[in-house]
Motif scaffolding. Structure first.
Motif, PDB file in Angstrom:
ATOM      1  N   ALA A 126      44.053  27.295  19.353  1.00  0.00           N
ATOM      2  CA  ALA A 126      45.429  27.472  19.835  1.00  0.00           C
ATOM      3  C   ALA A 126      45.454  28.485  20.976  1.00  0.00           C
ATOM      4  CB  ALA A 126      46.332  27.939  18.697  1.00  0.00           C
ATOM      5  N   ARG A 127      46.540  28.503  21.694  1.00  0.00           N
ATOM      6  CA  ARG A 127      46.686  29.443  22.798  1.00  0.00           C
ATOM      7  C   ARG A 127      47.072  30.825  22.281  1.00  0.00           C
ATOM      8  NH1 ARG A 127      49.670  26.272  27.817  1.00  0.00           N
ATOM      9  NH2 ARG A 127      48.186  24.541  27.949  1.00  0.00           N
ATOM     10  N   ILE A 128      46.643  31.841  22.994  1.00  0.00           N
ATOM     11  CA  ILE A 128      46.996  33.222  22.668  1.00  0.00           C
ATOM     12  C   ILE A 128      48.205  33.612  23.507  1.00  0.00           C
ATOM     13  CG2 ILE A 128      46.231  35.619  22.697  1.00  0.00           C
ATOM     14  CD1 ILE A 128      43.389  34.642  22.329  1.00  0.00           C
ATOM     15  N   VAL A 129      49.305  33.877  22.838  1.00  0.00           N
ATOM     16  CA  VAL A 129      50.562  34.195  23.515  1.00  0.00           C
ATOM     17  C   VAL A 129      50.883  35.663  23.269  1.00  0.00           C
ATOM     18  CG1 VAL A 129      53.002  33.622  23.733  1.00  0.00           C
ATOM     19  CG2 VAL A 129      51.341  31.831  23.183  1.00  0.00           C
ATOM     20  N   PRO A 130      51.218  36.424  24.323  1.00  0.00           N
ATOM     21  CA  PRO A 130      51.572  37.844  24.116  1.00  0.00           C
ATOM     22  C   PRO A 130      52.817  37.989  23.250  1.00  0.00           C
ATOM     23  CG  PRO A 130      51.153  37.375  26.438  1.00  0.00           C
ATOM     24  CD  PRO A 130      51.218  36.052  25.738  1.00  0.00           C
ATOM     25  N   GLY A 131      52.975  39.156  22.675  1.00  0.00           N
ATOM     26  CA  GLY A 131      54.136  39.441  21.845  1.00  0.00           C
ATOM     27  C   GLY A 131      55.395  39.613  22.673  1.00  0.00           C
ATOM     28  N   PRO A 132      56.479  40.026  22.022  1.00  0.00           N
ATOM     29  CA  PRO A 132      57.767  40.134  22.730  1.00  0.00           C
ATOM     30  C   PRO A 132      57.767  41.164  23.861  1.00  0.00           C
ATOM     31  CG  PRO A 132      57.880  41.115  20.529  1.00  0.00           C
ATOM     32  CD  PRO A 132      56.590  40.366  20.603  1.00  0.00           C
ATOM     33  N   HIS A 133      56.865  42.134  23.806  1.00  0.00           N
ATOM     34  CA  HIS A 133      56.822  43.148  24.848  1.00  0.00           C
ATOM     35  C   HIS A 133      55.964  42.727  26.041  1.00  0.00           C
ATOM     36  CE1 HIS A 133      58.972  45.922  22.263  1.00  0.00           C
ATOM     37  NE2 HIS A 133      58.087  45.711  21.305  1.00  0.00           N
ATOM     38  N   GLY A 134      55.307  41.586  25.926  1.00  0.00           N
ATOM     39  CA  GLY A 134      54.510  41.088  27.039  1.00  0.00           C
ATOM     40  C   GLY A 134      53.250  41.900  27.267  1.00  0.00           C
ATOM     41  N   LEU A 135      52.684  41.757  28.452  1.00  0.00           N
ATOM     42  CA  LEU A 135      51.464  42.450  28.829  1.00  0.00           C
ATOM     43  C   LEU A 135      51.796  43.673  29.672  1.00  0.00           C
ATOM     44  CD1 LEU A 135      49.325  39.334  29.819  1.00  0.00           C
ATOM     45  CD2 LEU A 135      49.088  40.694  27.737  1.00  0.00           C
ATOM     46  N   PRO A 136      50.933  44.689  29.663  1.00  0.00           N
ATOM     47  CA  PRO A 136      51.187  45.866  30.501  1.00  0.00           C
ATOM     48  C   PRO A 136      51.304  45.481  31.978  1.00  0.00           C
ATOM     49  CG  PRO A 136      49.418  46.299  28.937  1.00  0.00           C
ATOM     50  CD  PRO A 136      49.713  44.831  28.844  1.00  0.00           C
ATOM     51  N   ALA A 137      52.264  46.067  32.653  1.00  0.00           N
ATOM     52  CA  ALA A 137      52.482  45.733  34.062  1.00  0.00           C
ATOM     53  C   ALA A 137      51.266  46.092  34.911  1.00  0.00           C
ATOM     54  CB  ALA A 137      53.723  46.463  34.577  1.00  0.00           C
TER      55      ALA A 137
END
Length: 346
Positions: free
Chosen positions: A150-161
């Protein structure tokens, strides 16, 4: 001292065509697509997008070029790219590792995988095609095990800018990813063309028996070449994660064919007959312009793999011809002294 005879005009012209013909083709392709698509193709926005989209294939092509210098091939680079970008996403998005530490670990892991490929090829005496295809399949299995398909999806906070800025930011008006390509090209040019390391690798690629006779430890340097390729693949995997912001376990395979097309086609330019960094960069530019042009002309989806496959066949044929031509020229020249081989401590 007798001056060396001047090259006949026909031979000088042939040399210029062989060395810079691919660069002229890039200019002609850009001109042709600019005339066909004057409102969209020659714009700064389009050029910037092409540079950004083709930066990862360019980096991977430069990585694939390094073992080719030693007449070896690393077919695991596509699988390694997939694993590197999935591992980056897993560590940053799910394990909450600091992104610099995660990126460093992935890049070093790529170098370790490359060194393992070199050990298998040189010490187990397995053909590089077969060995790297086998290790690539293992890498693909590890990728599937990590992601469970399956794909790895970031959490609700997303990835560091700061992590996504590794790919999205700009430097001197250019996409920063294009600057990475230029920097990597410069580093590889320096290593291969100006330092003894590159000369040893070229000697190994042209005549490994002669390299052994002059005292060059061929096994060690082939392992170095594969380790360098793996390190570049790790860098490309980190940038791919920053670009896509999602972990796709099968994405790396899409980059395998373009990487080898660029590396092999690059051996017909600048220094015809041998793989080189500047030639690979020119080849990637030709491919980028061609793919962008046919895409904007509305070509069907199957045209891209057709273009890549046909260009690969052309690249292999041209590379073989350039190599044979280079060998014929070397037979007519007096031998040039090699740098002193490195001392091998017992």
């Amino acid at each position: 001292m007798t001056p060396s005879p001047r090259r006949p005009p026909s031979r000088r012209f042939g040399h210029l065509i062989g060395a810079y013909g691919l660069l002229a083709l890039a200019a002609l392709l850009f001109l042709a697509f600019s005339l066909a698509l004057p409102d969209t193709f020659p714009t700064l926005d389009n050029i910037s997008e092409v540079l950004s989209n083709q930066s990862i294939p360019a980096i991977l092509a430069l990585g694939a070029m390094i073992p080719i210098v030693t007449a070896k091939f690393d077919l695991s680079i596509g699988y390694g790219l997939g694993l590197a970008h999935v591992m980056t996403m897993q560590l940053v998005a799910h394990e909450a590792w600091p992104w610099p530490l995660a990126c460093l670990l992935v890049v070093l892991g790529g170098a370790l995988v490359g060194a393992f490929n070199g050990v298998v090829v040189e010490f187990a005496k397995i053909n590089s095609f077969i060995a790297t295809l086998g290790t690539g399949s293992i890498l693909y299995a590890v990728t599937g095990w990590i992601t469970n398909g399956a794909r790895i999806v970031p959490g609700p906070h997303g990835l560091p800018a700061a992590f996504t800025d590794l790919y999205d930011s700009r430097f001197l008006g250019l996409p920063v990813s294009a600057c990475y390509v230029l920097a990597l090209t410069a580093v590889l040019w320096l290593l291969l063309e100006r330092l003894p390391l590159g000369r040893y690798l070229y000697v190994i690629g042209s005549n490994p028996r002669a390299a052994e006779l002059v005292g060059i430890p061929t096994r060690r340097y082939v392992v170095y070449a594969f380790a360098g390729s793996g390190l570049v693949v790790g860098i490309a995997g980190v940038l791919l994660a920053a670009q896509q912001r999602i972990g796709n376990p099968s994405v790396g395979l899409d980059y395998l064919l373009p990487a080898f097309v660029g590396a092999l086609l690059g051996s017909t330019a600048i220094r015809p007959g041998r793989a080189n960094a500047l030639g690979t960069l020119v080849a990637v530019v030709v491919l980028a312009i061609g793919l962008a042009g046919i895409g904007q002309l509305g070509a069907q989806f199957w045209v891209t793999p057709l273009f890549n496959g046909a260009t690969l066949l052309l690249a292999v044929g041209m590379a073989g011809y350039a190599t044979r031509r280079q060998l014929r020229r070397q037979r007519t020249k007096p031998p040039r002294a090699l740098p002193d081989p490195p001392e091998v401590t017992p």
